[in-house]
Design a protein around this motif. Structure first.
Motif, PDB file in Angstrom:
ATOM      1  N   GLU A 109       0.863  -1.146  -0.042  1.00 12.71           N
ATOM      2  CA  GLU A 109      -0.030   0.199   0.108  1.00 12.71           C
ATOM      3  C   GLU A 109       0.850   1.072   0.102  1.00 12.71           C
ATOM      4  OE1 GLU A 109      -3.483   2.034   2.763  1.00 12.71           O
ATOM      5  OE2 GLU A 109      -2.844   0.156   3.016  1.00 12.71           O
ATOM      6  N   VAL A 110       1.863   1.269   0.905  1.00 12.72           N
ATOM      7  CA  VAL A 110       2.703   2.459   0.838  1.00 12.72           C
ATOM      8  C   VAL A 110       3.509   2.363  -0.331  1.00 12.72           C
ATOM      9  CG1 VAL A 110       4.645   3.596   2.183  1.00 12.72           C
ATOM     10  CG2 VAL A 110       2.703   2.383   3.400  1.00 12.72           C
ATOM     11  N   LEU A 111       4.195   1.340  -0.742  1.00 15.91           N
ATOM     12  CA  LEU A 111       4.974   1.276  -2.200  1.00 15.91           C
ATOM     13  C   LEU A 111       4.169   1.716  -3.224  1.00 15.91           C
ATOM     14  CD1 LEU A 111       7.569   0.470  -3.342  1.00 15.91           C
ATOM     15  CD2 LEU A 111       6.616  -1.884  -3.640  1.00 15.91           C
ATOM     16  N   ALA A 112       3.041   1.403  -3.659  1.00 13.60           N
ATOM     17  CA  ALA A 112       2.118   2.018  -4.684  1.00 13.60           C
ATOM     18  C   ALA A 112       2.189   3.511  -4.612  1.00 13.60           C
ATOM     19  CB  ALA A 112       0.869   1.388  -4.565  1.00 13.60           C
ATOM     20  N   GLU A 113       1.910   4.160  -3.419  1.00 17.08           N
ATOM     21  CA  GLU A 113       1.941   5.433  -3.539  1.00 17.08           C
ATOM     22  C   GLU A 113       3.023   6.059  -3.497  1.00 17.08           C
ATOM     23  OE1 GLU A 113       0.309   6.679   0.511  1.00 17.08           O
ATOM     24  OE2 GLU A 113      -1.909   5.804  -0.198  1.00 17.08           O
ATOM     25  N   TYR A 114       4.261   5.405  -2.994  1.00 11.34           N
ATOM     26  CA  TYR A 114       5.532   6.199  -3.105  1.00 11.34           C
ATOM     27  C   TYR A 114       6.054   6.353  -4.425  1.00 11.34           C
ATOM     28  CZ  TYR A 114      10.318   7.148  -1.361  1.00 11.34           C
ATOM     29  OH  TYR A 114      11.559   7.898  -0.969  1.00 11.34           O
ATOM     30  N   LYS A 115       5.773   5.149  -5.364  1.00 17.08           N
ATOM     31  CA  LYS A 115       6.157   5.047  -6.666  1.00 17.08           C
ATOM     32  C   LYS A 115       5.619   6.007  -7.616  1.00 17.08           C
ATOM     33  CE  LYS A 115       7.293   1.478  -8.702  1.00 17.08           C
ATOM     34  NZ  LYS A 115       7.275   0.051  -9.488  1.00 17.08           N
ATOM     35  N   GLN A 116       4.568   6.856  -7.086  1.00 12.19           N
ATOM     36  CA  GLN A 116       4.033   7.859  -7.761  1.00 12.19           C
ATOM     37  C   GLN A 116       4.836   9.160  -7.460  1.00 12.19           C
ATOM     38  OE1 GLN A 116       1.999   7.167 -10.496  1.00 12.19           O
ATOM     39  NE2 GLN A 116       1.928   4.844  -9.750  1.00 12.19           N
ATOM     40  N   THR A 117       5.777   9.481  -6.704  1.00 17.44           N
ATOM     41  CA  THR A 117       6.386  10.422  -6.409  1.00 17.44           C
ATOM     42  C   THR A 117       7.944  10.601  -7.003  1.00 17.44           C
ATOM     43  OG1 THR A 117       7.719   9.480  -4.736  1.00 17.44           O
ATOM     44  CG2 THR A 117       5.336  10.191  -4.033  1.00 17.44           C
ATOM     45  N   ASP A 118       8.369  11.896  -7.087  1.00 12.08           N
ATOM     46  CA  ASP A 118       9.579  12.277  -7.569  1.00 12.08           C
ATOM     47  C   ASP A 118      10.537  12.038  -6.581  1.00 12.08           C
ATOM     48  OD1 ASP A 118       8.400  13.424  -9.904  1.00 12.08           O
ATOM     49  OD2 ASP A 118       8.614  15.586  -8.936  1.00 12.08           O
ATOM     50  N   GLU A 119       9.975  11.820  -5.498  1.00 14.04           N
ATOM     51  CA  GLU A 119      11.239  11.239  -4.230  1.00 14.04           C
ATOM     52  C   GLU A 119      11.573   9.748  -4.796  1.00 14.04           C
ATOM     53  OE1 GLU A 119      11.484  10.627   0.479  1.00 14.04           O
ATOM     54  OE2 GLU A 119       9.796  11.562  -0.365  1.00 14.04           O
ATOM     55  N   TRP A 120      10.734   8.971  -4.874  1.00 16.99           N
ATOM     56  CA  TRP A 120      10.988   7.524  -5.330  1.00 16.99           C
ATOM     57  C   TRP A 120      11.948   7.440  -6.719  1.00 16.99           C
ATOM     58  CZ3 TRP A 120       9.810   5.097  -9.956  1.00 16.99           C
ATOM     59  CH2 TRP A 120      10.126   3.610  -9.817  1.00 16.99           C
TER      60      TRP A 120
END
Length: 289
Positions: free
Chosen positions: A250-261
């Motif tokens: 759940e956290v990974l899916a959101e994080y992969k949408q960010t410039d930070e990832w």
């Protein structure tokens, strides 16, 4: 470390999976237990750039650890105990409850899916060859070893380059097994093997450590049964620990949408193609190919 395995391999891989199951494996710590204690044990295999401990700072680094740090923080876990082990010991360590999670970007392949459970992919990466300086044999792909039985190639214990070599018809007596990447440079430079088969990122990292070796130029990823072999790496958990896996997803899916990832993974040498293709496959697809 590959993930896209041909249909011809599927039966063999799944048949051999039973041999990897550890009877009576210890029960892994659940998500609730980890959150209550505020601590999680995460393993790496000291493989740059996937997951390793920096020898100077002692800090866990790599595409796996950096993303894992963000994920566990979002889950309310404040302390990470980093554990280093040989690559071949990662799955047995999970099964024996020596750690709760693996952040080594281990490729998602059916034979491993039969013994552990994976998050969705975090990264994607291709293959490579580490060869002696000057590449005296003119090597440019794994198929070269099938075409010339006089050549030898090193592989790391537990890595799925073995599966690809076998599928390509490379004989067992051409394979030199080493315990870790740290042995690759000496194995190749001293002639114990004509090359070391690893991911392209690993081969490049090793080549940068010594003038005695280099990456094979013009390398082409192996094609087995018409399928280009590319890996998708994810976080790994013991069977029965779906609660922790699902929370990480759940956290990974959101994080992969960010410039930070994107910045984090790209900072370790993953190319634009690698990062974009990390979205191409799901774990369910990779586990059932």
């Amino acid at each position: 470390m590959h993930a896209t395995i041909s249909k011809a391999l599927k039966t063999t891989l799944l048949a051999s999976a039973a041999a990897l199951v550890v009877a009576g494996a210890a029960q892994a710590a659940s998500l609730e237990e980890i959150q209550e204690s505020g601590s999680i044990r995460i393993a790496v295999a000291n493989e740059i750039p996937y997951g390793y401990i920096d020898p100077v700072s002692g800090e866990a680094m790599g595409a796996g650890p950096d993303v894992a740090k963000h994920i566990v923080e979002q889950l309310g876990v404040t302390d990470i105990e980093w554990i280093t082990t040989d690559f071949s010991s990662l799955i047995p360590g999970l099964q024996a409850d020596r750690f709760d999670m693996v952040a080594a970007e281990m490729a998602i392949i059916p034979t491993r899916c039969a013994t552990v459970i994976y998050s969705e992919p975090n990264t994607s990466y291709g293959e490579g060859l580490l060869v002696p300086a000057g590449n005296p044999e003119g090597l440019s792909g794994y198929a070269d070893f099938a075409e010339n039985s006089d050549l030898t190639v090193a592989i790391m214990a537990g890595a799925n380059q073995l599966d690809m070599m076998q599928a390509l018809g490379v004989s067992e007596d051409q394979l030199v097994t080493i315990s870790s990447n740290a042995d690759a440079i000496s194995t190749v430079s001293t002639g114990r093997a004509n090359a070391y088969a690893a991911t392209g990122l690993t081969a490049s990292e090793l080549a940068g450590q010594s003038d005695a070796v280099e990456v094979a130029e013009g390398f082409t990823d192996p094609v087995i049964d018409g399928t280009e072999q590319r890996s998708w790496g994810g976080f790994v958990f013991a069977q029965g620990n779906e609660g922790l896996r699902d929370a990480v997803n759940e956290v990974l899916a959101e994080y992969k949408q960010t410039d930070e990832w994107l910045a984090s993974v790209s900072g370790y040498g993953f190319t634009d193609a690698d990062t974009s293709r990390s979205f191409d496959m799901t774990t369910e697809e990779l586990c059932t190919e």
